[in-house]
Structure formats: structure tokens, C-alpha cells
Design an enzyme around this catalytic site. Sequence first.
Site, PDB file in Angstrom:
ATOM      1  N   GLY A 193       0.828  -1.206   0.000  1.00 49.75           N
ATOM      2  CA  GLY A 193       0.000   0.000   0.000  1.00 49.75           C
ATOM      3  C   GLY A 193       0.859   1.252   0.000  1.00 49.75           C
ATOM      4  N   ALA A 205       1.823   3.278  -2.241  1.00 48.92           N
ATOM      5  CA  ALA A 205       1.478   4.423  -3.085  1.00 48.92           C
ATOM      6  C   ALA A 205       0.322   5.221  -2.503  1.00 48.92           C
ATOM      7  CB  ALA A 205       1.120   3.958  -4.496  1.00 48.92           C
ATOM      8  N   VAL A 257      -2.131  -7.828  -2.604  1.00 48.65           N
ATOM      9  CA  VAL A 257      -1.713  -8.665  -1.472  1.00 48.65           C
ATOM     10  C   VAL A 257      -2.491  -9.976  -1.406  1.00 48.65           C
ATOM     11  CG1 VAL A 257      -0.873  -6.748  -0.064  1.00 48.65           C
ATOM     12  CG2 VAL A 257      -3.292  -7.440   0.105  1.00 48.65           C
ATOM     13  N   ALA A 313      -4.704  -2.213   2.855  1.00 45.87           N
ATOM     14  CA  ALA A 313      -5.955  -2.628   3.499  1.00 45.87           C
ATOM     15  C   ALA A 313      -7.119  -1.864   2.908  1.00 45.87           C
ATOM     16  CB  ALA A 313      -5.896  -2.382   5.007  1.00 45.87           C
ATOM     17  N   TYR A 344     -14.567  -3.863   9.498  1.00 42.08           N
ATOM     18  CA  TYR A 344     -13.212  -3.338   9.331  1.00 42.08           C
ATOM     19  C   TYR A 344     -12.392  -3.512  10.604  1.00 42.08           C
ATOM     20  CZ  TYR A 344      -9.487   0.134   9.376  1.00 42.08           C
ATOM     21  OH  TYR A 344      -8.273   0.768   9.508  1.00 42.08           O
ATOM     22  N   LYS A 354      -8.856  -5.766  11.315  1.00 45.61           N
ATOM     23  CA  LYS A 354      -7.587  -5.212  11.791  1.00 45.61           C
ATOM     24  C   LYS A 354      -7.068  -5.987  13.003  1.00 45.61           C
ATOM     25  CE  LYS A 354      -5.806  -2.477   9.930  1.00 45.61           C
ATOM     26  NZ  LYS A 354      -5.002  -2.601   8.689  1.00 45.61           N
ATOM     27  N   ASN A 401      -7.167   8.706  13.859  1.00 46.04           N
ATOM     28  CA  ASN A 401      -7.603   9.256  12.571  1.00 46.04           C
ATOM     29  C   ASN A 401      -6.468  10.053  11.938  1.00 46.04           C
ATOM     30  OD1 ASN A 401     -10.024   8.697  14.257  1.00 46.04           O
ATOM     31  ND2 ASN A 401     -11.112   9.406  12.444  1.00 46.04           N
TER      32      ASN A 401
END
Length: 376
Positions: A9, A11, A64, A85, A187, A191, A216
Site C-alpha cells: 500500500g 502508493a 496482497v 488494506a 473493518y 484489523k 484518525n
Amino acid sequence: MSEKVLITGGAGFIGSALSLGLIDNGYSVVVLDNLSEQIHTKNYENSYTYQLIKDRVEFYSGDVRNLEDWKKVLSGVQIIVHLAAETGTGQSMYQAQNYTRVNCEGTSILCDILTAGNHSVRKVILASSRSIYGEGKYMSNDGKFIYPTYRDESKLINGDFEFYHENQKLKAVATDEFSLIQPASIYALTKYYQEEMLKITCKSQDINFTGLRFQNVYGPGQSLTNPYTGIISIFSNRLKENKEVYIFEDGLESRDFVFIEDVCQAIQIAIKDNRLKQVVFNVGSGVATSVIDLANHLKRLMNSSSKLTITGQYRLGDIRHNFADLTNIKNSLGFSPKVDVMEGLSRFVEWSYGQEVKCDKYDDSLKELRERGLLK
């Protein structure tokens, strides 16, 4: 010889900023990224974050969820920073299969690779999330710590959004790493699953593992087109166009907003510290900011005429309050955030005015939530 870091991830928002920071500090960086349309739009070649790194890293377009993509990027890698993710809390409630495949299946493939050997990986750092705590840590009037679960929907319907214990309103306090884990969204669950998979696998293979539970994250470079994550982006897009801004609940719900530079600082400290073995840390500002205060700060900074509308609506899977207790990461790693929310918002706004956003998809995202009964 410099160490080689793989950023999955890489980029994206955090990955691109981290890549540049590591390169400036003498690391060699490999990036694996699928250039998701939701984040980068269809014209990913023009994506701000992709443009930042494309000529400075060893870049691979891949997924991935694909074993062969993992294999082609791991040669000579000593450190993996696993950022890839799916990240939308609300969206995860109706795209459970997609979130599970990317976050859980993708990480399980990494675990198989680590267990199979024939690699040079000595450390894995995971971008985890404060969402795994669900509702944060609270205190009752008599000083007891309480970890509430779900709010009473009969109270939510009547506009009472806080938590109570024995008919007394609870006070939100900083959430530490020893707080209860009680995910409130798909979500969040994925995690925590990532954390546990990597912790178990890395321990069995004597590989150092660090999970960083981000609050955040915001700042220059965050996606301005993804309507499922980042209320700062969502609000700023609408404020720029002087469109009405919708604020859920009563606007007093609070979050911990942590600036991108502070997040990259925490990751780089974790990369350099070789004492860490199977540990997790909170990464945040340590300060709670209400959503209505955030919206008002942005409105002033952007000199917008937008109307701020407190809707009284609420999303299933949303939490009321959560902000980070940073005692552990300060004592263990010496990490301390440097950018407060007012400075961070000013820097974000200055950057955002130089970016073109052709399509505001926020209303469409709200429609999807309503149609699925997730926005009440």
C-alpha cells in the site's frame, strides 16, 4: 549497505509519505500497491501520492491477495511495513467479503510466506487501528473504568448519544493498549485479526512484530475522492464548494486526529528500534476533538459560507468517543506528536487548495448506507 523496506500500500497516503522519509534516511524502498480506483481514481497515473514516489522507489503493481505478487517483491527485504488494506468503517458493514479478503486473506498469505522461510525478513510492522477497541475507555462518577459496548438504540432515536452506567453519564478518558478489544465494525474486526495472525506467526519464526494502532490520520496527500474514509477530506471538499456539510449525531462525538508526519515518525522509530518483539502501540495526538469543532475550524480556515447541519442521524458501527493514551509509546519509544490539530488543519487546507476534485461522491455513499439500513 542500506536496509531494504517493503511497504504494501506504499502508493497511498501514509505509504507515500513514509517512502520518501525512509529514502531520505538512507533506506531502500520497495512498494507493492494495486492502485485502487477508490483511492487513486481511474487515472492513477495522475494520483498525487503515486506521482510522489513513482520515480524514487522500486514499484510493483500488484495485490496482497496474490501469492505471486508477494513473492516478486520480497527479494532482499529485511523489513515489511504492511499498510495495504480496505479501510472504510461504514463500507465494511456491507462489503464484508471484500474487506475480509483484502485484510485477512492478504495478511494470511504473508504469514504463510514468513513461515515457509527462504526470505530475509527480520521485522514486520502492521498499520492497525484504534477501531479495534470499539468504544473507548470511560470513567464513572465513582472513578471506575467502564468499557461500554453498544449504545441503547432507543436513546439514539431520541437524540441521546452518550453512554450511561447506573443512570449516570460516563466520561470518556484516554484509551490505553490494555483496554478491552471489542470491534464494532467488520473493518475493526479484520484489523484485530491481522494483529493476531502476525503476532503469532512472527513469534513462531523469531521475527520482530510491531502493531501500530493509528487514530484518525490526516494531512497533505490523503485521498480527496474516497467518500468512505477521512471526514476532514469529506468536509473540506464540501466547504470548498460552499455546499452544506452534514454532521451526524449531535456533533459532540469526538476523535483523535493525528497528523501524517507524526504517524511517519512513529513508524520510523519502530523500524529503527531493534528491541521490539510482538508489541502493539497506540499512535495518535492524545487529544479528543469534537466533530463540530473540527468542522468549524475547517470552515474558518477555508472562509467558507457552507451551512453546518447537525442531522441527529447515526451510523451503525460508529463509535461515540475514542482518543489515545500515549503513555506506552512515549515511555518505550520516546514518541511524542509534534503537530497539533490547528497547525495540521492549516497545512492540510493549504495543500488541498492546490488539488482538483472532479467528483464529490459523499452523497452517494450516504445513499448506500441508507439503502442498507446502516444510517438511521
